[in-house]
Design a protein around this motif. Sequence first.
Motif, PDB file in Angstrom:
ATOM      1  N   ALA A 125      12.369 -21.013  44.599  1.00 57.95           N
ATOM      2  CA  ALA A 125      10.983 -20.618  44.364  1.00 57.95           C
ATOM      3  C   ALA A 125      10.080 -21.127  45.476  1.00 57.95           C
ATOM      4  CB  ALA A 125      10.507 -21.151  43.023  1.00 57.95           C
ATOM      5  N   GLY A 126       9.226 -20.243  45.980  1.00 63.10           N
ATOM      6  CA  GLY A 126       8.222 -20.636  46.951  1.00 63.10           C
ATOM      7  C   GLY A 126       8.724 -20.851  48.362  1.00 63.10           C
ATOM      8  N   VAL A 127       9.987 -20.514  48.644  1.00 64.49           N
ATOM      9  CA  VAL A 127      10.570 -20.706  49.978  1.00 64.49           C
ATOM     10  C   VAL A 127      10.610 -19.368  50.709  1.00 64.49           C
ATOM     11  CG1 VAL A 127      12.612 -21.446  51.272  1.00 64.49           C
ATOM     12  CG2 VAL A 127      11.924 -22.671  49.199  1.00 64.49           C
ATOM     13  N   SER A 128      10.254 -19.382  51.982  1.00 65.35           N
ATOM     14  CA  SER A 128      10.273 -18.167  52.785  1.00 65.35           C
ATOM     15  C   SER A 128      11.689 -17.606  52.881  1.00 65.35           C
ATOM     16  CB  SER A 128       9.737 -18.458  54.191  1.00 65.35           C
ATOM     17  OG  SER A 128      10.016 -17.371  55.060  1.00 65.35           O
ATOM     18  N   PRO A 129      11.831 -16.280  52.787  1.00 64.48           N
ATOM     19  CA  PRO A 129      13.159 -15.661  52.911  1.00 64.48           C
ATOM     20  C   PRO A 129      13.610 -15.480  54.351  1.00 64.48           C
ATOM     21  CG  PRO A 129      11.535 -13.974  52.484  1.00 64.48           C
ATOM     22  CD  PRO A 129      10.789 -15.289  52.432  1.00 64.48           C
ATOM     23  N   GLU A 130      12.896 -16.053  55.307  1.00 69.18           N
ATOM     24  CA  GLU A 130      13.212 -15.844  56.724  1.00 69.18           C
ATOM     25  C   GLU A 130      14.658 -16.181  57.063  1.00 69.18           C
ATOM     26  OE1 GLU A 130      11.573 -17.322  61.122  1.00 69.18           O
ATOM     27  OE2 GLU A 130      10.986 -18.393  59.306  1.00 69.18           O
ATOM     28  N   ALA A 131      15.202 -17.202  56.424  1.00 68.49           N
ATOM     29  CA  ALA A 131      16.574 -17.612  56.724  1.00 68.49           C
ATOM     30  C   ALA A 131      17.618 -16.747  56.040  1.00 68.49           C
ATOM     31  CB  ALA A 131      16.777 -19.070  56.324  1.00 68.49           C
ATOM     32  N   CYS A 132      17.196 -15.891  55.103  1.00 72.53           N
ATOM     33  CA  CYS A 132      18.143 -15.075  54.331  1.00 72.53           C
ATOM     34  C   CYS A 132      18.527 -13.804  55.082  1.00 72.53           C
ATOM     35  CB  CYS A 132      17.546 -14.718  52.984  1.00 72.53           C
ATOM     36  SG  CYS A 132      17.198 -16.135  51.925  1.00 72.53           S
ATOM     37  N   THR A 133      19.692 -13.287  54.754  1.00 71.10           N
ATOM     38  CA  THR A 133      20.160 -12.048  55.363  1.00 71.10           C
ATOM     39  C   THR A 133      19.370 -10.865  54.797  1.00 71.10           C
ATOM     40  OG1 THR A 133      21.954 -12.089  53.725  1.00 71.10           O
ATOM     41  CG2 THR A 133      22.468 -12.841  55.949  1.00 71.10           C
ATOM     42  N   PRO A 134      19.304  -9.731  55.529  1.00 71.82           N
ATOM     43  CA  PRO A 134      18.455  -8.601  55.142  1.00 71.82           C
ATOM     44  C   PRO A 134      18.786  -8.036  53.767  1.00 71.82           C
ATOM     45  CG  PRO A 134      19.124  -8.394  57.430  1.00 71.82           C
ATOM     46  CD  PRO A 134      19.916  -9.529  56.861  1.00 71.82           C
ATOM     47  N   GLN A 135      17.750  -7.667  53.052  1.00 68.69           N
ATOM     48  CA  GLN A 135      17.859  -7.193  51.669  1.00 68.69           C
ATOM     49  C   GLN A 135      17.268  -5.786  51.532  1.00 68.69           C
ATOM     50  OE1 GLN A 135      15.864 -10.385  49.521  1.00 68.69           O
ATOM     51  NE2 GLN A 135      17.028 -11.955  50.607  1.00 68.69           N
ATOM     52  N   LEU A 136      16.801  -5.451  50.349  1.00 64.43           N
ATOM     53  CA  LEU A 136      16.095  -4.194  50.041  1.00 64.43           C
ATOM     54  C   LEU A 136      16.934  -2.943  50.275  1.00 64.43           C
ATOM     55  CD1 LEU A 136      12.572  -5.104  51.509  1.00 64.43           C
ATOM     56  CD2 LEU A 136      13.430  -5.415  49.166  1.00 64.43           C
ATOM     57  N   GLY A 137      18.272  -3.092  50.241  1.00 64.21           N
ATOM     58  CA  GLY A 137      19.150  -1.931  50.333  1.00 64.21           C
ATOM     59  C   GLY A 137      19.327  -1.353  51.718  1.00 64.21           C
ATOM     60  N   VAL A 138      18.823  -2.042  52.739  1.00 70.02           N
ATOM     61  CA  VAL A 138      18.965  -1.545  54.109  1.00 70.02           C
ATOM     62  C   VAL A 138      20.414  -1.781  54.556  1.00 70.02           C
ATOM     63  CG1 VAL A 138      18.184  -1.784  56.485  1.00 70.02           C
ATOM     64  CG2 VAL A 138      16.560  -2.079  54.602  1.00 70.02           C
ATOM     65  N   PRO A 139      21.129  -0.736  54.962  1.00 67.29           N
ATOM     66  CA  PRO A 139      22.535  -0.927  55.345  1.00 67.29           C
ATOM     67  C   PRO A 139      22.656  -1.737  56.625  1.00 67.29           C
ATOM     68  CG  PRO A 139      21.828   1.300  55.883  1.00 67.29           C
ATOM     69  CD  PRO A 139      20.694   0.668  55.125  1.00 67.29           C
ATOM     70  N   GLY A 140      23.725  -2.494  56.727  1.00 69.07           N
ATOM     71  CA  GLY A 140      23.960  -3.293  57.926  1.00 69.07           C
ATOM     72  C   GLY A 140      25.388  -3.780  57.985  1.00 69.07           C
ATOM     73  N   ARG A 141      25.724  -4.425  59.045  1.00 64.79           N
ATOM     74  CA  ARG A 141      27.083  -4.895  59.265  1.00 64.79           C
ATOM     75  C   ARG A 141      27.472  -5.934  58.211  1.00 64.79           C
ATOM     76  NH1 ARG A 141      26.832  -7.075  65.263  1.00 64.79           N
ATOM     77  NH2 ARG A 141      25.292  -8.388  64.187  1.00 64.79           N
ATOM     78  N   TRP A 142      28.739  -5.965  57.883  1.00 64.33           N
ATOM     79  CA  TRP A 142      29.276  -6.890  56.885  1.00 64.33           C
ATOM     80  C   TRP A 142      28.870  -8.335  57.165  1.00 64.33           C
ATOM     81  CZ3 TRP A 142      32.857 -10.595  58.594  1.00 64.33           C
ATOM     82  CH2 TRP A 142      33.294 -10.420  59.923  1.00 64.33           C
ATOM     83  N   LEU A 143      28.910  -8.749  58.447  1.00 66.70           N
ATOM     84  CA  LEU A 143      28.609 -10.132  58.792  1.00 66.70           C
ATOM     85  C   LEU A 143      27.149 -10.470  58.611  1.00 66.70           C
ATOM     86  CD1 LEU A 143      28.603 -10.524  62.685  1.00 66.70           C
ATOM     87  CD2 LEU A 143      28.695  -8.330  61.527  1.00 66.70           C
TER      88      LEU A 143
END
Length: 413
Positions: free
Chosen positions: A246-264
């Motif tokens: 809670a309350g932490v920036s998602p900057e360190a997280c891998t991309p979300q929102l259903g945008v396709p991307g490489r497995w890694l």
Amino acid sequence: MELTNWAGNVRFRASRIANPATVDDVREILTGPGGVRALGSGHSFSLIADTDATLVSTAGLVSEPRVDPDARTVTIGAGVRYGDLARALEAQGWALSNLASLPHISVGGAIATGTHGSGDGVGTLSSAVAAIELVTATGDVLTLRRGDAAFDGAVVSLGALGIVTAVTLDIEPSFEVRQRLYERLPLETALAHFDALMGAAYSVSLFLRWTDPDVVDQVWTKSRGEDAPAIPGDPAPATESLHMLAGVSPEACTPQLGVPGRWLDRLPHFRLSHTPSSGAELQSEHLVPRRHAVAAIRAIRELADDIAPLIQVTEIRSMRADSLWLSPAYETDAVGLHFTWLPDQPAVEAVVAKIEAALAPFAVRSHWGKLSAMTAAARAAVWPRLADFAALSRELDPEGRLRNPYLGFLDEL
């Protein structure tokens, strides 16, 4: 300079730090006198790597990945980080089937402690091992391959059999993943439809912060197809990127929102280019057979008042059964109940003991690299090949040079 683990809760007592870069360097260390322990990337929270003798950092045991396209394997030095290996594999059109939430951990260390990623149809990181090379306590180089008599005992090794210098892993052609998040799923809905929920995507994680103990705060899904998964209870899809805390920036997280991307770039929760936190945390993880998962989660819910003041987040993940003697998924599909705690070790250890007691009726196996109060007898009751592993360790290390106090339970078997 004092050497600590990543979290800073372990201050290594080693009288000597060795930094080998080759197998011959490791052999030279092991043909010398005294006790020896191996250290990977230092992400364990237990005393598994501690020693008052020689601590061998495996960080220098790296090599360019050698891909065998016919066998669908890759061979690398044990000190290579998963994130670096993933980049090299992707450049050649290959992938690993699974990654842990952190791509920063070393291959050798993760395998030795039974670390895992997530997915009903996906095994632990250790289950991808096709061959392992290690230097025993006598300086001999031993290579074991899947199917060899001692192989299943030697993969999740706890550092008790030798210093692992190289690992061969299964690979597959590169693939894309979409990561989607959902918010505020009632816990009772999740438990009533647990199998459907955990099987809704290639990988599913449930996050609970315990501010409301009857709600799963976030559901993270990682899908290999285009369609959004059907989540029981139809929780609200996240409309912006989120961090599980809670309350932490998602900057360190891998991309979300259903945008396709490489497995890694989707299978881990965190980006390799970002440090996910300052290390100001403790972790424990308690794994139960899949058939006991719902009852085990209900038992944890009963401890919510004890957990809530100390917890940052709890994550629930699943994994496929394997045949590795000390794996958390040995001969059973398993569900991991992972706790990221505030850095108050005495208080956390007291709650961890309560958790393990509550989960004891469900054949709980606690993670080798995280905080635990399990006794030798408790471990032997849930890992039926533990005595065989103790015998293998005595065979390969007859003088006990690779033992430390953490591994003292092996002497009781």
